[in-house]
Write a protein that holds these residues in place. Structure first.
Motif, PDB file in Angstrom:
ATOM      1  N   ARG A 111       0.829  -1.203   0.000  1.00 19.35           N
ATOM      2  CA  ARG A 111       0.000   0.000   0.000  1.00 19.35           C
ATOM      3  C   ARG A 111       0.866   1.255   0.000  1.00 19.35           C
ATOM      4  O   ARG A 111       0.548   2.240  -0.674  1.00 19.35           O
ATOM      5  N   GLY A 163       3.258  -2.480   8.698  1.00 19.38           N
ATOM      6  CA  GLY A 163       1.914  -2.812   9.141  1.00 19.38           C
ATOM      7  C   GLY A 163       1.586  -2.107  10.435  1.00 19.38           C
ATOM      8  O   GLY A 163       2.008  -0.973  10.678  1.00 19.38           O
ATOM      9  N   ARG A 164       0.871  -2.787  11.306  1.00 17.17           N
ATOM     10  CA  ARG A 164       0.423  -2.171  12.553  1.00 17.17           C
ATOM     11  C   ARG A 164       1.546  -1.981  13.551  1.00 17.17           C
ATOM     12  O   ARG A 164       1.496  -1.087  14.386  1.00 17.17           O
ATOM     13  N   LYS A 165       2.584  -2.840  13.469  1.00 21.94           N
ATOM     14  CA  LYS A 165       3.717  -2.708  14.379  1.00 21.94           C
ATOM     15  C   LYS A 165       4.793  -1.836  13.748  1.00 21.94           C
ATOM     16  O   LYS A 165       5.251  -2.129  12.644  1.00 21.94           O
ATOM     17  N   GLN A 217       4.784  -5.138   6.451  1.00 25.27           N
ATOM     18  CA  GLN A 217       3.541  -5.857   6.203  1.00 25.27           C
ATOM     19  C   GLN A 217       3.785  -6.972   5.181  1.00 25.27           C
ATOM     20  O   GLN A 217       4.312  -6.719   4.108  1.00 25.27           O
ATOM     21  N   ARG A 247      -3.367  -9.178   9.858  1.00 27.54           N
ATOM     22  CA  ARG A 247      -2.407  -8.069   9.772  1.00 27.54           C
ATOM     23  C   ARG A 247      -2.870  -6.947   8.844  1.00 27.54           C
ATOM     24  O   ARG A 247      -2.093  -6.037   8.553  1.00 27.54           O
ATOM     25  N   ARG A 248      -4.099  -7.019   8.358  1.00 23.33           N
ATOM     26  CA  ARG A 248      -4.561  -6.016   7.406  1.00 23.33           C
ATOM     27  C   ARG A 248      -4.467  -4.619   7.998  1.00 23.33           C
ATOM     28  O   ARG A 248      -4.916  -4.361   9.111  1.00 23.33           O
ATOM     29  N   GLU A 249      -3.876  -3.733   7.218  1.00 20.57           N
ATOM     30  CA  GLU A 249      -3.728  -2.337   7.635  1.00 20.57           C
ATOM     31  C   GLU A 249      -4.505  -1.463   6.662  1.00 20.57           C
ATOM     32  O   GLU A 249      -4.115  -1.309   5.502  1.00 20.57           O
ATOM     33  N   ARG A 288      -4.598   4.850   4.809  1.00 20.52           N
ATOM     34  CA  ARG A 288      -4.654   6.115   5.556  1.00 20.52           C
ATOM     35  C   ARG A 288      -4.005   7.212   4.712  1.00 20.52           C
ATOM     36  O   ARG A 288      -2.916   7.037   4.181  1.00 20.52           O
ATOM     37  N   ARG A 304      -0.466   8.355   5.803  1.00 23.09           N
ATOM     38  CA  ARG A 304       0.597   7.418   5.416  1.00 23.09           C
ATOM     39  C   ARG A 304       0.900   7.538   3.924  1.00 23.09           C
ATOM     40  O   ARG A 304       2.045   7.445   3.493  1.00 23.09           O
TER      41      ARG A 304
END
Length: 489
Positions: A187, A194-196, A201, A267-269, A272, A275
């Motif tokens: 993305r 990813g989230r972390k 990701q 793990r889907r992000e 945004r 970003r």
């Protein structure tokens, strides 16, 4: 997994080709036409972080987090295992040329600063060794330290990294091309986390490689035809390699496919805007391309597979497996509960599966590769580029269209037609080599195109100069898989 062993590595061929390029540059400079400089672009997937790790001489499956903590040791091991390749890069840098590493979907970890620092340090070490800059005696220690620091800074500036694409002053765009493949796109390619924080990701392609294909030892991930099979093809493969063994192809597929879907969901992000703006600004700063052109470029991306789980299930055969089980269950219940004269109606459920297969055909891999190829034309318009060079598809290409060059660097990976690795898919090694006169600036005329390295020689495979206006050079027939370098002088 014989293809992973040292005798099948292309290291020595890459080194010989790079030395020949250096000689070409030196000879051109000696002819008095000004200094000939080379920009060597290694166009993604040069390092494979998705392959099983080797521990105590054995392949060990893994799905370790894609973070610096795990990427740095892996890269250190890869570099230590391929000294011939690194020494060849060092000689290129020592001659005053530039090496550009572009991140691909298998080595997206090259976006991590810690990994970049390690690779740059190893290439600079090799360049210093090529220049004869060995450590000196203690009495000249301070002077030597200052000299080495200056040399390292100078050489390190010639080792360049690009997270997404590279743009040259004469209008060439070089990009791996995975961003137009939904199974391998990110993305935000400049910040693919990813989230972390700091953890990259995973894409569907990465997960499938780690959890599925790499655990099936008779599949070669460098040869699409070895694992992109029909239902009958998989059945024949199982009968040949697994039917009389203790290993289960079905269990490996089921567990790997289910884990892939679970990981994509877990793990889907979501997208945004902040970003996205961060990624676009970082790309413009890293490449020097105008922000508006970068934004137009980004609109061409394929949505990541995590946004298209139906496509994922179709690609992994999960949809047909689930529908097949439901069809069998419905048929059995019908036979057990329905009156005898209605028993033939149980065939309706299996027939529905056949209808589904007809109405919702699986997208062939060639369709994905064609999408990547078409995207090159749109990238050229976004940047007003004079040449666009991709990789990713493993299919070398080279064609001039209306004065613009479109190419694909193909592949140098260990691709063989047979499990014993005795019949290479292609004997010649492809690369894209474009030339221009930097003294002419933006008006510099491009020439060159797709060439191969074979038997110690470069051979042109397409028109080396643009055809007359309104004409198009003939495209090449598909050649070999995964060329690591797009080159220009």
């Amino acid at each position: 997994m014989r293809y992973r062993q040292a005798p099948y590595s292309p290291d020595s061929e890459v080194a010989a080709m790079l030395d020949a390029l250096r000689d070409e540059m030196a000879q051109g400079t000696a002819r008095g036409a000004g200094r000939h400089e080379l920009t060597l672009v290694l166009n993604g997937d040069v390092f494979d972080f998705d392959a099983p790790r080797v521990i105590d001489q054995k392949s060990v499956f893994h799905d370790l987090p894609r973070s610096a903590e795990h990427a740095v040791p892996a890269m250190r091991a890869i570099l230590a295992d391929h000294p011939v390749f690194i020494e060849a890069l060092g000689r290129v840098v020592a001659d005053g040329h530039t090496v550009v590493f572009i991140s691909g979907n298998h080595d997206v970890q090259l976006t991590l600063p810690e990994v970049r620092d390690l690779v740059r340090a190893r290439v600079v070490d090799a360049a210093l060794a090529a220049l004869g800059e060995a450590p000196r005696s203690d009495e000249a220690h301070e002077a030597h330290e200052a000299h080495e620091a200056h040399a390292r800074a100078s050489l390190g500036a010639r080792v360049v990294f690009r997270a997404w694409f590279h743009k040259t002053p004469d209008g060439i765009i070089v990009e791996h091309g995975n961003q137009y493949d939904a199974y391998c796109s990110y993305r935000y390619p400049m910040v693919p986390f990813g989230r972390k924080p700091g953890e990259i990701q995973p894409t569907m392609g990465s997960l499938v490689c780690r959890l599925l294909v790499s655990r099936m030892g008779y599949f070669n991930p460098h040869v699409d035809s070895s694992f992109m099979l029909s239902a009958f093809g998989y059945l024949a493969h199982w009968a040949r390699y697994y039917m009389f063994s203790r290993r289960s192809l079905a269990v490996a597929w089921a567990l790997g496919a289910l884990r892939t879907v679970v990981e994509l969901v877990r793990r889907r992000e979501p997208g945004r805007r902040a970003r996205l703006r961060e990624s676009l600004a970082a790309a413009a700063q890293e490449t020097g391309a105008p922000l508006r052109a970068v934004a137009r470029h980004a609109r061409l991306f394929a949505p990541p597979a995590e946004d298209r789980l139906g496509l994922v299930a179709r690609e992994l055969w999960l949809d047909r497996a689930i529908l097949g089980l439901l069809a069998v269950a419905v048929a059995l219940v019908w036979v057990l509960l329905a009156p005898g004269w209605l028993a033939p109606a149980a065939l309706v459920a299996p027939a529905g599966l056949v209808v589904y297969e007809r109405l919702v055909p699986k997208l062939p891999l060639d369709a994905t590769w064609q999408r990547v190829s078409r995207a090159a034309r749109q990238v050229a318009r976004a940047h007003r580029a004079r040449a666009v060079v991709f990789g990713h598809t493993h299919t070398p290409e080279g064609v001039w269209e209306g004065g613009l060059f479109f190419g694909n660097t193909g592949s140098w990976s260990a691709a063989f037609q047979d499990v014993a690795c005795t019949k290479p898919v292609f004997a010649a090694r492809p690369l894209v080599w474009l030339k221009s006169d930097p003294r002419a600036g933006k008006a510099a005329r491009l020439s060159g195109g797709l060439v191969t390295w074979k038997s110690g020689r470069f051979e042109a495979l397409a028109a080396s100069v643009p055809p007359p206006a309104g004409q198009r050079s003939e495209p090449l027939a598909p050649l070999p898989p995964h060329a690591t370098a797009a080159l220009r002088t």
